[in-house]
Design a protein around this motif. Structure first.
Motif, PDB file in Angstrom:
ATOM      1  N   ASN A 436       0.838  -1.208   0.000  1.00  0.00           N
ATOM      2  CA  ASN A 436       0.000   0.000   0.000  1.00  0.00           C
ATOM      3  C   ASN A 436       0.868   1.251   0.000  1.00  0.00           C
ATOM      4  O   ASN A 436       0.606   2.216  -0.725  1.00  0.00           O
ATOM      5  N   LYS A 437       1.924   1.229   0.834  1.00  0.00           N
ATOM      6  CA  LYS A 437       2.829   2.385   0.893  1.00  0.00           C
ATOM      7  C   LYS A 437       3.583   2.552  -0.420  1.00  0.00           C
ATOM      8  O   LYS A 437       3.773   3.666  -0.904  1.00  0.00           O
ATOM      9  N   ARG A 438       4.014   1.430  -0.990  1.00  0.00           N
ATOM     10  CA  ARG A 438       4.769   1.508  -2.239  1.00  0.00           C
ATOM     11  C   ARG A 438       3.902   2.046  -3.365  1.00  0.00           C
ATOM     12  O   ARG A 438       4.339   2.872  -4.165  1.00  0.00           O
ATOM     13  N   ASN A 439       2.648   1.597  -3.417  1.00  0.00           N
ATOM     14  CA  ASN A 439       1.741   2.090  -4.453  1.00  0.00           C
ATOM     15  C   ASN A 439       1.466   3.576  -4.280  1.00  0.00           C
ATOM     16  O   ASN A 439       1.357   4.324  -5.250  1.00  0.00           O
ATOM     17  N   LYS A 440       1.371   3.999  -3.010  1.00  0.00           N
ATOM     18  CA  LYS A 440       1.144   5.419  -2.736  1.00  0.00           C
ATOM     19  C   LYS A 440       2.336   6.245  -3.187  1.00  0.00           C
ATOM     20  O   LYS A 440       2.192   7.329  -3.759  1.00  0.00           O
ATOM     21  N   LYS A 441       3.553   5.716  -2.946  1.00  0.00           N
ATOM     22  CA  LYS A 441       4.759   6.417  -3.381  1.00  0.00           C
ATOM     23  C   LYS A 441       4.814   6.505  -4.896  1.00  0.00           C
ATOM     24  O   LYS A 441       5.202   7.520  -5.463  1.00  0.00           O
ATOM     25  N   GLU A 442       4.434   5.411  -5.568  1.00  0.00           N
ATOM     26  CA  GLU A 442       4.436   5.421  -7.031  1.00  0.00           C
ATOM     27  C   GLU A 442       3.447   6.445  -7.561  1.00  0.00           C
ATOM     28  O   GLU A 442       3.715   7.153  -8.524  1.00  0.00           O
ATOM     29  N   TYR A 443       2.277   6.534  -6.891  1.00  0.00           N
ATOM     30  CA  TYR A 443       1.276   7.511  -7.317  1.00  0.00           C
ATOM     31  C   TYR A 443       1.816   8.926  -7.142  1.00  0.00           C
ATOM     32  O   TYR A 443       1.685   9.779  -8.019  1.00  0.00           O
ATOM     33  N   THR A 444       2.458   9.162  -5.990  1.00  0.00           N
ATOM     34  CA  THR A 444       3.044  10.478  -5.726  1.00  0.00           C
ATOM     35  C   THR A 444       4.118  10.796  -6.743  1.00  0.00           C
ATOM     36  O   THR A 444       4.210  11.897  -7.270  1.00  0.00           O
ATOM     37  N   LYS A 445       4.938   9.787  -7.044  1.00  0.00           N
ATOM     38  CA  LYS A 445       6.026   9.971  -8.009  1.00  0.00           C
ATOM     39  C   LYS A 445       5.488  10.347  -9.381  1.00  0.00           C
ATOM     40  O   LYS A 445       5.997  11.238 -10.048  1.00  0.00           O
ATOM     41  N   ASP A 446       4.416   9.660  -9.807  1.00  0.00           N
ATOM     42  CA  ASP A 446       3.862   9.916 -11.134  1.00  0.00           C
ATOM     43  C   ASP A 446       3.200  11.276 -11.229  1.00  0.00           C
ATOM     44  O   ASP A 446       3.003  11.805 -12.321  1.00  0.00           O
ATOM     45  N   ASN A 447       2.837  11.860 -10.082  1.00  0.00           N
ATOM     46  CA  ASN A 447       2.143  13.142 -10.103  1.00  0.00           C
ATOM     47  C   ASN A 447       3.043  14.312  -9.736  1.00  0.00           C
ATOM     48  O   ASN A 447       2.571  15.422  -9.535  1.00  0.00           O
ATOM     49  N   LEU A 448       4.360  14.050  -9.619  1.00  0.00           N
ATOM     50  CA  LEU A 448       5.291  15.135  -9.348  1.00  0.00           C
ATOM     51  C   LEU A 448       5.518  15.947 -10.614  1.00  0.00           C
ATOM     52  O   LEU A 448       5.405  15.451 -11.722  1.00  0.00           O
ATOM     53  N   THR A 449       5.879  17.216 -10.431  1.00  0.00           N
ATOM     54  CA  THR A 449       6.276  18.029 -11.574  1.00  0.00           C
ATOM     55  C   THR A 449       7.690  17.654 -11.962  1.00  0.00           C
ATOM     56  O   THR A 449       8.398  16.985 -11.225  1.00  0.00           O
ATOM     57  N   ASN A 450       8.113  18.087 -13.131  1.00  0.00           N
ATOM     58  CA  ASN A 450       9.432  17.717 -13.637  1.00  0.00           C
ATOM     59  C   ASN A 450      10.527  18.526 -12.978  1.00  0.00           C
ATOM     60  O   ASN A 450      11.156  19.377 -13.578  1.00  0.00           O
ATOM     61  N   GLU A 451      10.747  18.261 -11.705  1.00  0.00           N
ATOM     62  CA  GLU A 451      11.815  18.906 -10.970  1.00  0.00           C
ATOM     63  C   GLU A 451      12.748  17.834 -10.455  1.00  0.00           C
ATOM     64  O   GLU A 451      12.428  16.655 -10.435  1.00  0.00           O
ATOM     65  N   TRP A 452      13.927  18.273 -10.001  1.00  0.00           N
ATOM     66  CA  TRP A 452      14.859  17.309  -9.420  1.00  0.00           C
ATOM     67  C   TRP A 452      14.259  16.733  -8.157  1.00  0.00           C
ATOM     68  O   TRP A 452      13.740  17.429  -7.317  1.00  0.00           O
ATOM     69  N   ASN A 453      14.339  15.433  -8.006  1.00  0.00           N
ATOM     70  CA  ASN A 453      13.917  14.782  -6.773  1.00  0.00           C
ATOM     71  C   ASN A 453      14.880  13.639  -6.535  1.00  0.00           C
ATOM     72  O   ASN A 453      14.693  12.535  -7.019  1.00  0.00           O
ATOM     73  N   ASN A 454      15.933  13.920  -5.788  1.00  0.00           N
ATOM     74  CA  ASN A 454      17.022  12.966  -5.668  1.00  0.00           C
ATOM     75  C   ASN A 454      16.630  11.706  -4.921  1.00  0.00           C
ATOM     76  O   ASN A 454      17.153  10.632  -5.177  1.00  0.00           O
ATOM     77  N   ILE A 455      15.726  11.822  -3.957  1.00  0.00           N
ATOM     78  CA  ILE A 455      15.397  10.666  -3.138  1.00  0.00           C
ATOM     79  C   ILE A 455      14.584   9.658  -3.943  1.00  0.00           C
ATOM     80  O   ILE A 455      14.851   8.468  -3.951  1.00  0.00           O
ATOM     81  N   ILE A 456      13.575  10.152  -4.663  1.00  0.00           N
ATOM     82  CA  ILE A 456      12.715   9.241  -5.409  1.00  0.00           C
ATOM     83  C   ILE A 456      13.370   8.786  -6.701  1.00  0.00           C
ATOM     84  O   ILE A 456      13.364   7.622  -7.051  1.00  0.00           O
ATOM     85  N   ASN A 457      13.972   9.728  -7.409  1.00  0.00           N
ATOM     86  CA  ASN A 457      14.457   9.424  -8.746  1.00  0.00           C
ATOM     87  C   ASN A 457      15.949   9.193  -8.826  1.00  0.00           C
ATOM     88  O   ASN A 457      16.480   9.013  -9.903  1.00  0.00           O
ATOM     89  N   ASN A 458      16.599   9.220  -7.651  1.00  0.00           N
ATOM     90  CA  ASN A 458      18.034   8.984  -7.631  1.00  0.00           C
ATOM     91  C   ASN A 458      18.768   9.943  -8.554  1.00  0.00           C
ATOM     92  O   ASN A 458      19.731   9.606  -9.227  1.00  0.00           O
ATOM     93  N   GLY A 459      18.243  11.178  -8.625  1.00  0.00           N
ATOM     94  CA  GLY A 459      18.947  12.187  -9.383  1.00  0.00           C
ATOM     95  C   GLY A 459      18.485  12.353 -10.805  1.00  0.00           C
ATOM     96  O   GLY A 459      19.019  13.162 -11.535  1.00  0.00           O
ATOM     97  N   ASN A 460      17.511  11.611 -11.244  1.00  0.00           N
ATOM     98  CA  ASN A 460      17.054  11.750 -12.616  1.00  0.00           C
ATOM     99  C   ASN A 460      15.770  12.548 -12.665  1.00  0.00           C
ATOM    100  O   ASN A 460      15.013  12.590 -11.715  1.00  0.00           O
ATOM    101  N   HIS A 461      15.508  13.154 -13.819  1.00  0.00           N
ATOM    102  CA  HIS A 461      14.241  13.846 -13.985  1.00  0.00           C
ATOM    103  C   HIS A 461      13.105  12.838 -13.931  1.00  0.00           C
ATOM    104  O   HIS A 461      13.243  11.698 -14.359  1.00  0.00           O
ATOM    105  N   VAL A 462      11.960  13.289 -13.399  1.00  0.00           N
ATOM    106  CA  VAL A 462      10.797  12.420 -13.368  1.00  0.00           C
ATOM    107  C   VAL A 462      10.406  12.079 -14.796  1.00  0.00           C
ATOM    108  O   VAL A 462      10.354  12.928 -15.670  1.00  0.00           O
TER     109      VAL A 462
END
Length: 612
Positions: A436-462
Motif C-alpha cells: 500500500n505504501k509503495r503504491n502510494k509512493k508510485e502515485y506520488t512519483k507519477d504526479n510530481l512536476t518535472n523537478e529534481w527529486n534525488n530521493i525518489i528518482n536517484n537524481g534523474n528527472h521524473v
C-alpha cells in the motif's frame, strides 16, 4: 570571489599540482570503470553511483544532480568555500605560498568585511582563553573544568576560555584595538539596550569557540558557572554564522570521519569534548537545536554512517527519533548508541571510563529500526490486549519502511517470537502495508512536476522514457564536445556556423569557447571549464566533456555534424515557405505561389546536395 584577484598563472599552478582523483578520493570512495572513476555523489542522495571523475580531463560530473567542474570547484562545493578560499585551501595543502592580493577593490568589499569579523573573533578567542588560563578572573572556571576532567591540553586543543562577569571587558578590549562598536555589535559580541547602552553578551561563562570546517572561529557558546539562565548561550546568527549549517568540532573531526566514513553525533560541546578525551575523534554536535537537513547533508559529504549519541532522557530520545528521519533520506546509514537512563555521554565516560564508552556504548549501537520499535513502546500499554495490537500495527508500519525483504523478515520474526504470534499472519499484514505504501509512493512519483527529486528518482528527472533528440541537437552537442578538445575544430565551427546554434545552451557554450580560444589559450578542458562563471553552464560543460565520443573525428564526420546544423535551418526555411505558399493559394495569387514553389525546390536541392 572573483578569480581576477588571483593571477591566472598561480591558479593554473594549483590545478596542475593536484590530480583531481586524489582530491575527490579524500571525500568520496571511488572505483575505476573504464577510463573514469565512479562513486556515490556527495552532493545528493543516491544508491547507484552516478558521480564520475575523469583523470584525463581533470574534471568531475554527477549525472544525477548535475554538479561538476574542476578541482577548485569541487573544493568550493564540498567545503562550502568561495573561489579564493578554495584556492587558499588547496595552496595550503600543496605547501605553496599564497600571493598578496588587493583587498581594496570594490569586488572585495564583502570579503574584507568578513576578514575583519574573523580577526575580531580570533582576538576574542585569544582574550577569553588567556583570561581562563592565566588570570585570577578565570580561576574558578579553570577549577571547574579541571574537576570535570579537562586537562590543559584539552582546554588548549578546543581553545576554551572564560568571560568575566564585568559588563564591558570585551567591549573595551576590542575598541582599544581599533574595532568599531558597530562591527562588534554586528558580530553579536555585545548587546544594545533600548536606551542605547551596550554590554558584553557573554559574562561569567565558560566560552567554547565555534569553528567552521576550515578552523576559523565563527561564533561562541557560553556555559554558566552558577545557576543563571540560560545554561548555554550561543552567538546570534550573523552573515558568517548559520546554526542550521554548522556542526561543532567538524574542523577537527572531519579527517577522522572521512577515514572511518562514520560520524558520531552528540547534542553539545561537553559531550563532544569528553568523547575526544576518550579517543573518539570523529564526533560532532549540533548547537543546542534539533538536527537540520542542512547539517545532515554536510555530514553526508564526509560519512556513510552516523551513530547518534544523545542524552538518555525523554528530550534526548525524542531528538534521536527526529534525527533518524532527517539522516536516512539524505542517504546515511543510522545507528543509535544507548546510554543508560539518567546519563549523558559525558556522565557515562566520567563514571565508567573511555574504553567502556567505546566498546559497550558505541560498539553496541542498535539500528534505527530497532530504536524506533523500542521508542514507541512508551505510547502503548503492552499488558493490555488492545494496547498490544495497537503497538503491533505501529511496529509493522515502521518495519514496512525498510527496503530489503531480509531486514523486514528479521524484525518480523522478533515480533512473532516476543508476542507469540503466527509469523505468516504478521507477514501477510506487513506485506499489505508495504505494498500500500509503495503504491502510494508510485502515485506520488507519477504526479510530481518535472523537478529534481534525488530521493525518489536517484537524481534523474521524473519520467520513464529517455528523450529522443533530433539530429541537429545531437550534432550540436557533439560539436561542443569536439570544440572543447580541439582549438582547430572550434575555429572551423566558428567560421562555418558562428553563433547560429539552434539550442540556446549550446550557443552559449560556443560563445564561451570562442572567447576562451580568442585569449590564445590551448585546448584544456579543465582550464576552459574553470573560466565559466555561470554555474549552470559549467555543469553542462562538464557533462558534455564526459561524453563517450571518439575525439579523433574524421573530416567527413565533422562536416556531417556541421551540415546537420545547417540542414535544420534549411528545413525551417522550407516550412516557412510552405506556409507562405499556402497563404498565396488561399488568396488566389497563383503567380506568387509558383515563385515560392520554385524557391522551395531550390531549398530542397540544397538539402539534397548538402549546401547552405
Amino acid at each position: 570571489m572573483s578569480s581576477k584577484l588571483i593571477p591566472d598563472e598561480y591558479i593554473e599552478r594549483i590545478r596542475r599540482h593536484f590530480d583531481i582523483v586524489d582530491v575527490v578520493g579524500q571525500f568520496v570512495p571511488l572505483k575505476k570503470s573504464g577510463r573514469n572513476f565512479f562513486g556515490l555523489c556527495p552532493f545528493h542522495s543516491e544508491k547507484t553511483p552516478s558521480f564520475s571523475v575523469s583523470p584525463d580531463k581533470q574534471i568531475y560530473h554527477c549525472f544525477g544532480c548535475g554538479a561538476g567542474g574542476d578541482v577548485i570547484r569541487f573544493i568550493m562545493d564540498i567545503e562550502s568555500l568561495d573561489f579564493r578560499e578554495a584556492v587558499k585551501y588547496l595552496a595550503n595543502e600543496a605547501g605553496m605560498n599564497i600571493p598578496q592580493l588587493d583587498d581594496t577593490t570594490s569586488e572585495n568589499v564583502q570579503d574584507s568585511y568578513r576578514n575583519k569579523v574573523f580577526q575580531l573573533y580570533d582576538l576574542t578567542t585569544k582574550l577569553y582563553h588567556y583570561l581562563l588560563l592565566e588570570t585570577e578572573h578565570g580561576k574558578n572556571a579553570l577549577n571547574y573544568l579541571i574537576k570535570r576532567g579537562f586537562s590543559r591540553d584539552i582546554i588548549e586543543k578546543f581553545n576554551i576560555g572564560y568571560s568575566p562577569s564585568a559588563w564591558d571587558t570585551l567591549q573595551n578590549f576590542l575598541t582599544k584595538r581599533g574595532f568599531s562598536l558597530e562591527l562588534i555589535k554586528q558580530a553579536g559580541l555585545v548587546i544594545e539596550t533600548d536606551e542605547g547602552r551596550t554590554y558584553d553578551r557573554f559574562r561569567n561563562r565558560i566560552i567554547f569557540p565555534i569553528f567552521d570546517a576550515q578552523g576559523r572561529v565563527i561564533a561562541f557558546g557560553g556555559r554558566v558557572l552558577d545557576d543563571g539562565h540560560p545554561k548555554y548561550l550561543n552567538s546570534p546568527e550573523t552573515n558568517i554564522f548559520n546554526k542550521s549549517r554548522t556542526l561543532y568540532n567538524l574542523h577537527l573531526a572531519k579527517q577522522e570521519i572521512r577515514k572511518r566514513r562514520q560520524a558520531i553525533l552528540f547534542e553539545g560541546y561537553i559531550d563532544t569534548i569528553s568523547a575526544w578525551k576518550a579517543g573518539v575523534y570523529n564526533g560532532v554536535a549540533t548547537l543546542g537545536t534539533s538536527l537540520t537537513v542542512e547539517q545532515a547533508k554536510i555530514i553526508k559529504r564526509y560519512a556513510d554512517e552516523v551513530v547518534i549519541s544523545y542524552d538518555s532522557d525523554l528530550a534526548g530520545q525524542q531528538a534521536t527519533y527526529r534525527a533518524i528521519d532527517i539522516l536516512l533520506p539524505v542517504g546515511l546509514s543510522v545507528k543509535i548508541a544507548q546510554i543508560p537512563q539518567g546519563l549523558d555521554p559525558d556522565d557515562y565516560i566520567d563514571k565508567y571510563g573511555a574504553e567502556s564508552f567505546k566498546s559497550n556504548i558505541l560498539g553496541n549501537s542498535i539500528t534505527a529500526t530497532a530504536f524506533k520499535l523500542q521508542y514507541i513502546r512508551k505510547d502503548f500499554n503492552l499488558k493490555d490486549e488492545a494496547g498490544r495490537l495497537q503497538y503491533l500495527t505501529s511496529a509493522l508500519s515502521i518495519i514496512s519502511e525498510l527496503n530489503h525483504a531480509i531486514e523486514r523478515e528479521h524484525y518480523l520474526k522478533g515480533l512473532a517470537e516476543e508476542f507469540n504470534l503466527s509469523f505468516p499472519s504478521l507477514k501477510s499484514d506487513l506485506d499489505q502495508i508495504y505494498y500500500n505504501k509503495r503504491n502510494k509512493k508510485e502515485y506520488t512519483k507519477d504526479n510530481l512536476t518535472n523537478e529534481w527529486n534525488n530521493i525518489i528518482n536517484n537524481g534523474n528527472h521524473v519520467g520513464r522514457h529517455k528523450t529522443l533528440h533530433p539530429a541537429y541537437y545531437n550534432a550540436e552537442k557533439y560539436l561542443i564536445y569536439l570544440m572543447m578538445n580541439s582549438r582547430e575544430i572550434a575555429e572551423k565551427v566558428r567560421q562555418e556556423i558562428g553563433s547560429d546554434f539552434h539550442v540556446e545552451d549550446f550557443s552559449v557554450l560556443a560563445a564561451y569557447l570562442y572567447s576562451y580560444y580568442g585569449k590564445d589559450y590551448d585546448s584544456n578542458i579543465s582550464h576552459f571549464i574553470s573560466t565559466i562563471e555561470d554555474k549552470k553552464y559549467m555543469q553542462l560543460a562538464t557533462e558534455l566533456a564526459l561524453l563517450e565520443i571518439n575525439e579523433n573525428v574524421t573530416e567527413e564526420e565533422l562536416n556531417d555534424y556541421i551540415f546537420q546544423v545547417k540542414k535544420h535551418f534549411l528545413e525551417l526555411e522550407i516550412r516557412k515557405k510552405q506556409k507562405e505558399q499556402l497563404i498565396a493559394e488561399r488568396n488566389n495569387d497563383f503567380a506568387k505561389s509558383l515563385q515560392i514553389g520554385k524557391e522551395i525546390i531550390e531549398l530542397r536541392n540544397r538539402l539534397k546536395w548538402g549546401k547552405k
